[in-house]
Design an enzyme around this catalytic site. Structure first.
Site: not given
Length: 259
Positions: A25, A93-94, A194, A224
């Site tokens: 994202f 992530s996303m 993270d 992250h």
């Protein structure tokens, strides 16, 4: 709006085993480019698309929603399936959440899933404020470049459009209900430190999926965006080994040996 330098999509025509990589994202393919190139170097067919509204400006992203991002990776996966005997999905992530939904919707045609610091929920007060706040405030502070490695940077937005953030919140809630439908082998890699996605998201995903072949790897030296961080090589090696174990054709004619 022109694509930011480095944020271009990446594709490589390789052997009969394919992998689709999904970026995160407000990020771009740049965050996964080394991962994609490493898999390409080992003979895999690779697709790393640019999600709609990403890689240009946050104003472009403001008018996109999770359905747009998912439709893009779904289209890419269908194209990959047409030219590959076996396909895998992966994401950061996303992008990890998108990969998991692809596994739900495409079932047995997806051989395995690899996720790095996958997101499952929008946390904190912002999650409750988003439905109303997005009508009064256009953006909030960006989340890009959470990287421990000195000199490394992510090509992403310095602002997060709240309409898009509200949409991703809705997507996470939808996916959480679908996670028990994930049955494929799963490799989950998460950073011990993270600052964007907490460890509870990975724990929630692992507790919800129905996969019986599950491997969790903790990355001790990365934040992250671990694919650009100190543990990047570890991610690439674990991912290649995972794919090689599940796709015996890797290493045969048309592909290079995994190792």
């Amino acid at each position: 709006m022109p694509v930011l330098p480095g944020a271009e999509p990446y594709r490589h025509e390789g052997g009969p085993v394919g992998v689709l990589l999904c970026h995160g994202f407000t990020g771009s393919p740049q965050s996964l480019r080394p991962w994609a190139e490493q898999h390409a170097a080992h003979g895999l067919t690779v697709s790393l698309p640019l999600l709609p509204g990403h890689g240009t400006s946050w104003e472009d992203m403001q008018v996109t929603r999770w359905q747009d991002w998912y439709a893009e990776v779904d289209r890419e996966l269908r194209l990959l399936r047409e030219r590959c005997e076996r396909v895998f999905v992966a994401g950061l992530s996303m992008g990890g959440a998108l990969a998991l939904r692809l596994a739900v919707k495409h079932g047995d045609t997806v051989q395995g899933v690899v996720v790095v610091n996958p997101a499952n929920k929008v946390h904190g007060l912002s999650a409750y404020a988003l439905p109303a706040a997005r009508h009064f405030v256009r953006t909030t502070k960006g989340i890009a470049s959470d990287i421990a490695k000195e000199g490394a940077a992510e090509v992403g937005y310095d602002r997060v459009p709240l309409h898009a953030a509200h949409s991703v919140r809705n997507f996470f809630r939808l996916l959480d209900g679908e996670l028990p439908q994930v049955t494929q082998p799963l490799l989950l890699l998460r950073s011990a430190h993270d600052h964007v996605v907490p460890a509870v998201d990975s724990a929630r995903i692992l507790s919800r999926v129905s996969s019986t072949d599950v491997t969790e790897v903790v990355l001790e030296q990365s934040y992250h965006v671990a694919t650009l961080d100190h543990d990047a090589d570890r991610i690439f090696e674990e991912s290649l080994a995972f794919i090689g174990r599940l796709a015996p054709s890797v290493g045969k004619e048309g592909t290079a040996a995994v190792g």
